[in-house]
Design a protein around this motif. Sequence first.
Motif, PDB file in Angstrom:
ATOM      1  N   PHE A 247      -8.998  -7.847  21.659  1.00  0.00           N
ATOM      2  CA  PHE A 247      -8.718  -6.814  22.665  1.00  0.00           C
ATOM      3  C   PHE A 247      -7.501  -7.122  23.536  1.00  0.00           C
ATOM      4  O   PHE A 247      -6.969  -6.232  24.187  1.00  0.00           O
ATOM      5  N   ARG A 251     -10.314  -6.701  30.440  1.00  0.00           N
ATOM      6  CA  ARG A 251     -10.421  -5.303  30.861  1.00  0.00           C
ATOM      7  C   ARG A 251     -10.547  -4.376  29.649  1.00  0.00           C
ATOM      8  O   ARG A 251     -11.394  -3.475  29.626  1.00  0.00           O
ATOM      9  N   GLU A 252      -9.712  -4.600  28.646  1.00  0.00           N
ATOM     10  CA  GLU A 252      -9.753  -3.750  27.454  1.00  0.00           C
ATOM     11  C   GLU A 252     -11.053  -3.942  26.677  1.00  0.00           C
ATOM     12  O   GLU A 252     -11.588  -2.994  26.095  1.00  0.00           O
ATOM     13  N   GLN A 255     -13.752  -2.044  28.506  1.00  0.00           N
ATOM     14  CA  GLN A 255     -13.533  -0.614  28.280  1.00  0.00           C
ATOM     15  C   GLN A 255     -14.068  -0.198  26.910  1.00  0.00           C
ATOM     16  O   GLN A 255     -14.725   0.840  26.768  1.00  0.00           O
TER      17      GLN A 255
END
Length: 265
Positions: A247, A251-252, A255
């Motif tokens: 990722f 954060r990604e 998400q």
Amino acid sequence: MKTIEAPAEAEGKNREWSEEILLQEIRAWHRRGRPLYSHYMRQHYQELLAAGIRYFGSWEKAVEAAGISYSEVRRYQRWSKKHIVERIRALHAQGADLSFRALMLSPYAPMVYAAIRPVYFGSWKNALLAAGLAPADIYRYRSWKEADILREIRRLHAEGEDLSSKHMDERANSLIATARRRFGSWGAAVERAGLDYAKIRKRKRWTQAEIVNQIRALRERGVPLTSTEVRNREPSLFAAACKRRFFGSWREAVQAAVGEAAKRD
């Protein structure tokens, strides 16, 4: 029988040659698996080469007289791109020094000569690339001392890298080849770095799906999905999620796992 005294250099120093001794020495050299093509002999056993030429008129005839087919010892014989790549990978797995200089001074010089021919790869760098190896790493790690290797192992471990030998070999990482050469085995090098290799071998192999599942499981248990919390609680999960091939950032990863509303970092 007439004898010829060999020049006083490395191999065959002050030796008196006869046809019988010459042929015996060629056969013994061949049995030890050493190359017999003329360029290699000129560098590694010039006295034997010179004696062979004096007695038989050419080195090829001397080798043939010893009962060895010279066509089988020519330096380019039987090489192909596939064969070269397979040999490079095998040597890498054994922890061999794959630098150009080291191999040119080894019994594998014929492979290097073949590899750098335009009909094959044109350069040793291109041959390494074709085998899936990074030339920069080959030369980077080759000159490292033991302390440098151990420091690099610790750095990779701190970053959450999978240090199992299977993973390191799959990445064609020349660090593992250098470590094997210096410490005898990859496991021994990892242990010398102060790490428990038995635990590393059993380490989880991450995938994107597994990362997503683990993040969702943490959320269901009420664990805050902040980077600080997860880095402390589940360092291997955090490190894996942040890898570019998964990722790229925590954060990604969050998400992808639970959506925008759950991101708090």
